[in-house]
Design a protein around this motif. Structure first.
Motif, PDB file in Angstrom:
ATOM      1  N   LYS A  23      -8.053   3.631 -11.409  1.00 17.27           N
ATOM      2  CA  LYS A  23      -8.713   4.660 -10.604  1.00 17.27           C
ATOM      3  C   LYS A  23      -9.683   4.047  -9.600  1.00 17.27           C
ATOM      4  N   GLN A  26      -7.651   2.338  -6.922  1.00 18.64           N
ATOM      5  CA  GLN A  26      -6.993   3.329  -6.078  1.00 18.64           C
ATOM      6  C   GLN A  26      -7.965   3.926  -5.061  1.00 18.64           C
ATOM      7  N   TRP A  98       3.065   3.843  -3.389  1.00 14.67           N
ATOM      8  CA  TRP A  98       1.831   4.489  -3.851  1.00 14.67           C
ATOM      9  C   TRP A  98       2.117   5.434  -5.019  1.00 14.67           C
ATOM     10  N   GLU A 102       0.914   5.196  -8.968  1.00  9.32           N
ATOM     11  CA  GLU A 102       0.138   6.306  -9.528  1.00  9.32           C
ATOM     12  C   GLU A 102       0.831   6.908 -10.740  1.00  9.32           C
ATOM     13  N   LYS A 106      -1.633   6.093 -13.655  1.00  6.71           N
ATOM     14  CA  LYS A 106      -2.436   7.301 -13.842  1.00  6.71           C
ATOM     15  C   LYS A 106      -1.870   8.154 -14.969  1.00  6.71           C
TER      16      LYS A 106
END
Length: 215
Positions: A23, A26, A98, A102, A106
């Motif tokens: 995070k 990012q 991307w 993620e 994530k």
């Protein structure tokens, strides 16, 4: 002036991402790409043109888009460590790259178990995610895996979750899995017994009601 702004932006390049602190990386990466005026390629679909299209302006726009997307994609790739670079360097667009990062990293951080599904099936989902991350070179030690699984237990398991928190220093991953399976089997058995008892009670009540009406 444009050259100065670009140079300043490059000096703010984020740390190399190796699988930890996704995070934070990012957020820094998004700020970096925004400063370079290419962050919109993270959400934009590629421009499309047919081979028989003779509009030179459209072809020029396509070339410009491809060049900028190439830059954005490589800014991201160059912020990955060598192991992750080798895995993701074949991704074609900045948006795809991307989204792939993620989805992978994530998903693990944001994963939360729900009461509507069996806990063991959700534990297996977490283990698959962890296995994929380990295969990509991310370091996830066993104590962290134990803590992560305990923390992600659903709300109806909160008392058992609190119990496990006191035991987590003693627990190995395999032991945790065994305890969760035993607990879920016990809960399933209790639920079936309760349902059976309620059905028997309802049947008895209906029988008594029918007998009373016949008198």
């Amino acid at each position: 002036m444009a050259y100065t702004a670009t140079a300043a932006s490059h000096s703010e390049k984020p740390f190399k991402f190796s699988g930890a602190d996704f995070k934070r990386w990012q957020q820094k990466m998004l700020f970096y790409l925004t400063k370079l005026s290419v962050s919109w390629f993270l959400t934009e679909e590629p421009l499309v043109v047919t081979d028989d299209d003779i509009d030179t302006q459209r072809w020029t726009a396509i070339d410009a888009w491809n060049h900028s997307d190439f830059l954005c994609r490589n800014y991201i790739l160059n912020s990955l460590d060598d192991v992750l670079y080798g895995i993701y360097c074949f991704v074609k667009t900045a948006k795809e790259l991307w989204n792939s990062l993620e989805k992978k990293y994530k998903t693990f951080l944001d994963y939360r178990m729900v009461d509507a599904k069996f806990v063991m099936s959700q534990v297996q989902e977490i283990q698959i995610i962890i296995h994929d991350l380990l295969a990509e070179g991310m370091e996830i030690n066993e104590p962290f895996q134990v803590v992560a699984i305990i923390e992600k237990l659903p709300s109806m398991w909160r008392y058992f979750k609190n119990y496990l928190k006191y035991k987590r220093k003693e627990l190995k991953l395999k032991e945790l899995i065994v305890r969760l399976r035993i607990e879920e089997d016990s809960r399933t058995s209790d639920a079936k017994a309760y349902k059976k008892a309620m059905e028997a009670k309802e049947k008895e009540s209906l029988t008594e009601s029918g007998n009373a009406q016949m008198r």
